[in-house]
Design an enzyme around this catalytic site. Structure first.
Site, PDB file in Angstrom:
ATOM      1  N   PRO A   1       0.878  -0.891  -0.431  1.00 34.93           N
ATOM      2  CA  PRO A   1       0.023  -0.035  -0.172  1.00 34.93           C
ATOM      3  C   PRO A   1       1.184   1.439   0.186  1.00 34.93           C
ATOM      4  O   PRO A   1       2.248   1.716   0.385  1.00 34.93           O
ATOM      5  CB  PRO A   1      -0.730   0.249   1.456  1.00 34.93           C
ATOM      6  CG  PRO A   1       0.083  -1.273   1.768  1.00 34.93           C
ATOM      7  CD  PRO A   1       0.421  -1.700   1.167  1.00 34.93           C
TER       8      PRO A   1
ATOM      9  N   SER B   1       1.413   4.231   1.804  1.00 38.60           N
ATOM     10  CA  SER B   1       2.618   4.224   3.041  1.00 38.60           C
ATOM     11  C   SER B   1       2.878   2.647   3.476  1.00 38.60           C
ATOM     12  O   SER B   1       1.506   1.377   3.904  1.00 38.60           O
ATOM     13  CB  SER B   1       1.720   4.824   3.982  1.00 38.60           C
ATOM     14  OG  SER B   1       2.844   4.825   5.134  1.00 38.60           O
TER      15      SER B   1
ATOM     16  N   HIS C   1     -16.470  13.941   7.206  1.00 42.40           N
ATOM     17  CA  HIS C   1     -15.707  12.906   7.228  1.00 42.40           C
ATOM     18  C   HIS C   1     -13.963  14.301   7.220  1.00 42.40           C
ATOM     19  O   HIS C   1     -14.058  15.032   6.992  1.00 42.40           O
ATOM     20  CB  HIS C   1     -15.335  12.796   5.864  1.00 42.40           C
ATOM     21  CG  HIS C   1     -14.578  11.763   5.259  1.00 42.40           C
ATOM     22  ND1 HIS C   1     -13.580  12.656   4.103  1.00 42.40           N
ATOM     23  CD2 HIS C   1     -13.596  10.952   5.444  1.00 42.40           C
ATOM     24  CE1 HIS C   1     -12.275  11.375   3.696  1.00 42.40           C
ATOM     25  NE2 HIS C   1     -12.605  10.858   4.698  1.00 42.40           N
ATOM     26  N   HIS C   2     -13.186  13.205   7.980  1.00 39.38           N
ATOM     27  CA  HIS C   2     -12.529  14.241   8.752  1.00 39.38           C
ATOM     28  C   HIS C   2     -10.662  13.415   7.518  1.00 39.38           C
ATOM     29  O   HIS C   2     -10.125  12.680   8.204  1.00 39.38           O
ATOM     30  CB  HIS C   2     -11.136  14.464   9.520  1.00 39.38           C
ATOM     31  CG  HIS C   2     -12.318  15.572  10.408  1.00 39.38           C
ATOM     32  ND1 HIS C   2     -12.327  15.695  12.056  1.00 39.38           N
ATOM     33  CD2 HIS C   2     -13.203  15.884   9.957  1.00 39.38           C
ATOM     34  CE1 HIS C   2     -13.644  16.464  12.124  1.00 39.38           C
ATOM     35  NE2 HIS C   2     -13.892  16.984  10.730  1.00 39.38           N
ATOM     36  N   GLU C   3     -10.631  13.725   6.441  1.00 38.94           N
ATOM     37  CA  GLU C   3      -9.392  13.208   5.905  1.00 38.94           C
ATOM     38  C   GLU C   3      -8.018  13.828   6.713  1.00 38.94           C
ATOM     39  O   GLU C   3      -7.961  14.904   6.305  1.00 38.94           O
ATOM     40  CB  GLU C   3      -8.962  13.219   4.589  1.00 38.94           C
ATOM     41  CG  GLU C   3      -8.000  12.578   3.168  1.00 38.94           C
ATOM     42  CD  GLU C   3      -7.261  10.673   4.621  1.00 38.94           C
ATOM     43  OE1 GLU C   3      -7.785  10.067   4.329  1.00 38.94           O
ATOM     44  OE2 GLU C   3      -5.971  10.631   5.058  1.00 38.94           O
TER      45      GLU C   3
ATOM     46  N   HIS D   1      -9.735   5.413  10.004  1.00 38.19           N
ATOM     47  CA  HIS D   1      -9.022   4.742   8.630  1.00 38.19           C
ATOM     48  C   HIS D   1      -7.685   4.894   8.837  1.00 38.19           C
ATOM     49  O   HIS D   1      -7.292   6.218   9.383  1.00 38.19           O
ATOM     50  CB  HIS D   1      -9.377   5.297   7.299  1.00 38.19           C
ATOM     51  CG  HIS D   1     -10.710   4.130   7.272  1.00 38.19           C
ATOM     52  ND1 HIS D   1     -11.337   3.817   5.712  1.00 38.19           N
ATOM     53  CD2 HIS D   1     -12.594   4.166   7.948  1.00 38.19           C
ATOM     54  CE1 HIS D   1     -12.195   3.377   5.958  1.00 38.19           C
ATOM     55  NE2 HIS D   1     -12.936   3.613   6.994  1.00 38.19           N
ATOM     56  N   GLU D   2      -7.294   3.996   8.640  1.00 38.79           N
ATOM     57  CA  GLU D   2      -5.437   3.991   8.414  1.00 38.79           C
ATOM     58  C   GLU D   2      -5.372   3.764  10.298  1.00 38.79           C
ATOM     59  O   GLU D   2      -4.906   5.089  10.294  1.00 38.79           O
ATOM     60  CB  GLU D   2      -4.659   4.892   7.794  1.00 38.79           C
ATOM     61  CG  GLU D   2      -5.354   4.525   6.213  1.00 38.79           C
ATOM     62  CD  GLU D   2      -6.518   5.171   5.679  1.00 38.79           C
ATOM     63  OE1 GLU D   2      -7.033   6.211   6.114  1.00 38.79           O
ATOM     64  OE2 GLU D   2      -7.187   4.078   4.992  1.00 38.79           O
TER      65      GLU D   2
ATOM     66  N   GLU E   1     -10.929   1.269  10.207  1.00 32.88           N
ATOM     67  CA  GLU E   1     -10.462   0.009   9.427  1.00 32.88           C
ATOM     68  C   GLU E   1      -9.430  -0.898   9.890  1.00 32.88           C
ATOM     69  O   GLU E   1      -9.761  -1.964  10.006  1.00 32.88           O
ATOM     70  CB  GLU E   1     -10.161   1.157   8.025  1.00 32.88           C
ATOM     71  CG  GLU E   1      -9.888   0.248   6.585  1.00 32.88           C
ATOM     72  CD  GLU E   1      -9.300   1.320   5.823  1.00 32.88           C
ATOM     73  OE1 GLU E   1      -9.890   1.029   4.878  1.00 32.88           O
ATOM     74  OE2 GLU E   1      -8.186   1.957   5.958  1.00 32.88           O
TER      75      GLU E   1
ATOM     76  N   GLU F   1     -12.461  -1.295  -0.633  1.00 31.05           N
ATOM     77  CA  GLU F   1     -12.259  -0.210  -2.149  1.00 31.05           C
ATOM     78  C   GLU F   1     -11.592  -1.045  -2.691  1.00 31.05           C
ATOM     79  O   GLU F   1     -10.805  -0.021  -4.015  1.00 31.05           O
ATOM     80  CB  GLU F   1     -11.429   1.188  -1.165  1.00 31.05           C
ATOM     81  CG  GLU F   1     -10.564   0.952  -0.263  1.00 31.05           C
ATOM     82  CD  GLU F   1     -10.327   1.983   0.681  1.00 31.05           C
ATOM     83  OE1 GLU F   1     -10.953   2.415   1.612  1.00 31.05           O
ATOM     84  OE2 GLU F   1      -9.119   1.864   1.130  1.00 31.05           O
TER      85      GLU F   1
HETATM   86  C1  NOJ Z   1      -8.764   5.942   2.351  1.00 34.42           C
HETATM   87  C2  NOJ Z   1     -10.141   5.739   3.289  1.00 34.42           C
HETATM   88  O1  NOJ Z   1     -10.009   4.457   3.751  1.00 34.42           O
HETATM   89  C3  NOJ Z   1     -11.049   5.450   1.672  1.00 34.42           C
HETATM   90  O2  NOJ Z   1     -12.124   4.910   3.299  1.00 34.42           O
HETATM   91  C4  NOJ Z   1     -11.330   6.859   1.884  1.00 34.42           C
HETATM   92  O3  NOJ Z   1     -11.955   7.426   1.114  1.00 34.42           O
HETATM   93  C5  NOJ Z   1     -10.130   7.729   1.266  1.00 34.42           C
HETATM   94  N1  NOJ Z   1      -8.757   7.050   2.324  1.00 34.42           N
HETATM   95  C6  NOJ Z   1     -10.708   9.158   1.330  1.00 34.42           C
HETATM   96  O4  NOJ Z   1     -10.209   9.511   2.767  1.00 34.42           O
HETATM   97 CA    CA Z   2      -7.616   2.849   4.200  1.00 36.53          CA
END
Ligand code: NOJ
Ligand code: CA
Length: 687
Positions: A193, A195, A397-399, A467-468, A486, A492
């Protein structure tokens, strides 16, 4: 939190003349003994039904600026205790959890000048063992700069092993199935993946094994707090695993703690059958009780839709620029309407906030997202208002794009905005290499960050789906706002990764990753061939298997991810409308690691049962005894099954819906196609 039966705690000191102690599990099946070997090193051994499953194995630490703490020890004391209580899960796989174990604490002191001391606390349950180190306050060690633990698990044979590499940054790998002697994690550095940091021949936990004589063992940890995640280094010659903590490029130690402190629990689930691993509560039981109070005032388990799959199948984009922006007010409202019509309680909107033009593939990611500024075509307050008017709540959502300091700085603002809007759940993400550079996703620095997020979110009445993430170690018991995460190759990957997730992936995940806790896997894709989005990839499953995953995979939030048009007019959608997400009780009815698994769950606050069964590439026919049903009750049973001609690759969408009347004691005949599954709802209608 309600304590349902009184703790029975009995402590008494043992005057030791011999340096060996053992305790057994309450049912007598597991025995653990601990003693000193000829070097004065502490070792422990585990037997199951009289067979040694962990041969005498080392304990101790190495430090940066001090000699290892492992040899020339004497036993300073020991004590035993036992406990049997029942506690309540606010949401999850069951309502009541029994916590029953016998405990042995061994206190060790060095024999030389300036001696140091430590204790090991062992707990032996009917379903496995856990132990942790305690370093008490002491004159000759004020602070521990741990370079590693010496904790060892020596196997007595060469078991089958289901493993992912001991990657310090990602759990998003396919599981390998090899003998322990054949584990080769370093080969996984190819095609990894985004990272990924695999430094040695180690595996991540949970790692599950089966011995030739049919004993199942799964190694993990519980209550990972202010410490580094543990990977297990594999000695393929001597068939042993030893702790290898996740480090940092910024410090020569891997963990730094002031004394006194306790390490996370090192756990081994042990059973003579695979389903019992899933039904085990050992990891949860080794966590502390709820510290944040009643989360039911702001979090209700739910199914949710999202502006999400669109981006993964590339029909829309996260970023505003380019003309295909997904997160528009209009599209969000369309999805809210769909959710309201289909008994789905939430909507996740990704790509709503500024910054996505610069989130991936850039080194300078600090300060890119502020988590409060929407793009111009997204009216956040209006989406929240419209959702509430339809009984659908927004999942924020907080990426972070792993720009962690930025998130630490922005969190209060971001959570304040959510509080003002009345938004009570957030999905976080940590894609990319961690900034500050040199830190890894699974090291002590990040473990502490992930915990800060959970603790801060609790102050704002917010539930977190990371996630991550750092792996789950059962902290949802202490922080029930940690609702899901996750930490595996999720759905995905089927949209954009060569080969996707093969049919054996989830029958493996059920006996590995899922032993640690709830998974935001996002099942429920109906357009399995991904036509017309791509002709390169597909979801390696039948449609009926997608339904079954709502029962098999544990999570208090289950996504319904596909594009709306793929659910329209599809009779199987009824199962998604009906299926519960919160459970009174759960029973794993059959299964073998990596092959198949069948789970039945009874909804919380209701009388319906649901059953899900999934298989790998092998078709299966099975009979399931409905012994779990309530007595003296007739059930309307609806079976969503693979049709006789279904096949994950050739004919994935061929399914049948059959209706029956059944009762406790009846047997349900199930057919699972290659890569397929079955989903069943059982609704009582007459006593
Ligand atoms: C990785 C996450 O697992 C996924 O669900 C998300 O859509 C993307 N990052 C963007 O944040
Ligand atoms: Ca992911």
């Amino acid at each position: 939190m309600k304590l349902l039966s009184k703790t029975v705690l009995c402590l008494f000191s043992l005057s030791l003349s011999l340096h060996a102690e053992d305790i057994t599990s309450p049912d007598g099946s597991i025995t653990l003994s601990c003693n000193l070997n000829e070097n004065g090193s502490a070792v422990y051994q585990v037997d199951f039904h009289g067979k040694t499953v962990i041969a005498p194995s080392a304990l101790g630490f190495t430090f940066l600026d001090a000699a290892p703490l492992s040899q020339h020890l004497r036993v300073a004391g020991s004590r035993v205790a036992s406990e049997d209580d029942t506690w309540e899960l606010p949401w999850g796989e069951k309502q009541f959890v029994q916590n029953r174990y016998n405990e042995l604490q061994m206190d060790f002191v060095e024999t030389g000048d300036a001696p140091r001391s430590f204790s090991v606390i062992f707990r032996v349950f009917d379903d496995g063992i856990g132990f942790r180190y305690r370093l008490p306050e002491q004159p000759n060690l004020a602070e521990a700069q741990i370079t590693d633990e010496l904790t060892q698990f020596r196997m007595t044979s060469d078991p089958d092993c289901w493993w992912i590499p001991g990657d310090w940054d990602s759990y998003e790998h396919l599981y390998n199935h090899t003998k322990l002697s054949q584990v080769n994690a370093l080969k996984e550095t190819v095609g990894t993946p985004l990272s990924s940091s695999i430094l040695e021949n180690a595996v991540n936990t949970p790692v599950t094994m089966k011995t030739d004589d049919g004993i199942y063992l799964s190694f993990h940890e519980a209550n990972l707090t202010d410490y580094a995640g543990m990977t297990l280094k594999v000695d393929t010659q001597n068939l042993s695993l030893s702790s290898s903590l996740v480090g940092s490029r910024n410090t020569a130690y891997k963990v730094k703690r002031e004394l006194p402190f306790s390490t996370p629990w090192r756990t081994v689930q042990i059973s003579d059958n695979a389903p019992a691993l899933i039904d085990s509560d050992l990891i949860l039981n080794l966590n502390e009780p709820n510290k944040i109070g009643d989360v039911s005032t702001y979090f209700t388990p739910m199914k949710y839709v999202g502006i999400w799959w669109d981006m993964h199948v590339r029909t829309k984009t996260w970023q505003y620029e380019g003309g295909q922006h997904g997160a528009t007010t209009e599209y969000a409202k369309e999805l809210i309407d769909f959710a309201a019509q289909n008994n789905l309680g939430g909507i996740l909107v990704e790509g709503w906030n500024t910054g996505w033009e610069h989130w991936i593939g850039f080194d300078d990611r600090e300060g890119v997202f502020d988590f409060v500024t929407p793009y111009p075509d997204y009216d956040l307050a209006e989406v929240v208002r419209y959702g509430k008017s339809k009984g659908v709540e927004l999942i924020m959502h907080h990426e972070t794009s792993a720009a962690v300091t930025t998130y630490d700085e922005c969190m209060d603002n971001a959570f304040t905005l959510m509080e003002c809007l009345g938004v009570h759940a957030v999905k976080t993400g940590y894609v990319g290499d961690v900034i500050p550079r040199g830190e890894y996703h699974h090291g002590q620095w990040m473990v502490n960050h992930y915990r800060r997020v959970i603790e801060k979110a609790a102050l704002y009445n917010i539930a977190v789906n990371a996630h991550e993430p750092i792996k789950d170690t059962g902290i949802r018991r202490t922080y029930p706002n940690a609702i899901a995460r996750e930490g595996l190759r999720g759905q995905e990957y089927n949209a954009w990764s060569p080969g996707g997730n093969p049919p054996a992936h989830l029958p493996t995940v059920a006996f590995t990753r899922m032993l640690s806790g709830p998974i935001d896997f996002t099942p429920g894709v109906f357009n399995i061939k991904l036509d017309p989005y791509t002709d390169e990839y597909q979801v390696n499953t039948t449609l009926a298997k997608q339904l079954a995953l709502y029962v098999v995979i544990l999570s208090p939030i289950q996504m319904v991810p596909d594009l709306i048009e793929n659910y329209q007019g599809e009779p199987a959608m009824q199962f998604i409308r009906d299926v519960a997400v919160d459970w009174q009780e759960s029973h794993t009815l059959n299964g073998e690691v990596g092959q198949y698994v069948t789970i039945a769950r009874k909804e919380r606050n209701g009388d319906r049962w649901f059953l899900g069964s999934i298989t790998d590439e092998q078709p299966r026919d099975m009979e399931v005894a409905l012994d779990f049903l309530d007595p003296d009750t007739l059930y309307k049973v609806v079976i969503y099954a693979d049709a006789p001609d279904a096949h994950w690759d050739d004919n994935p969408c061929s399914y049948t819906i059959t209706r029956k009347t059944m009762r406790k004691g009846d047997a349900l005949k199930l057919h699972l196609a290659p890569g397929g599954g079955v989903a069943v709802s059982l609704t009582p209608f007459r006593k």
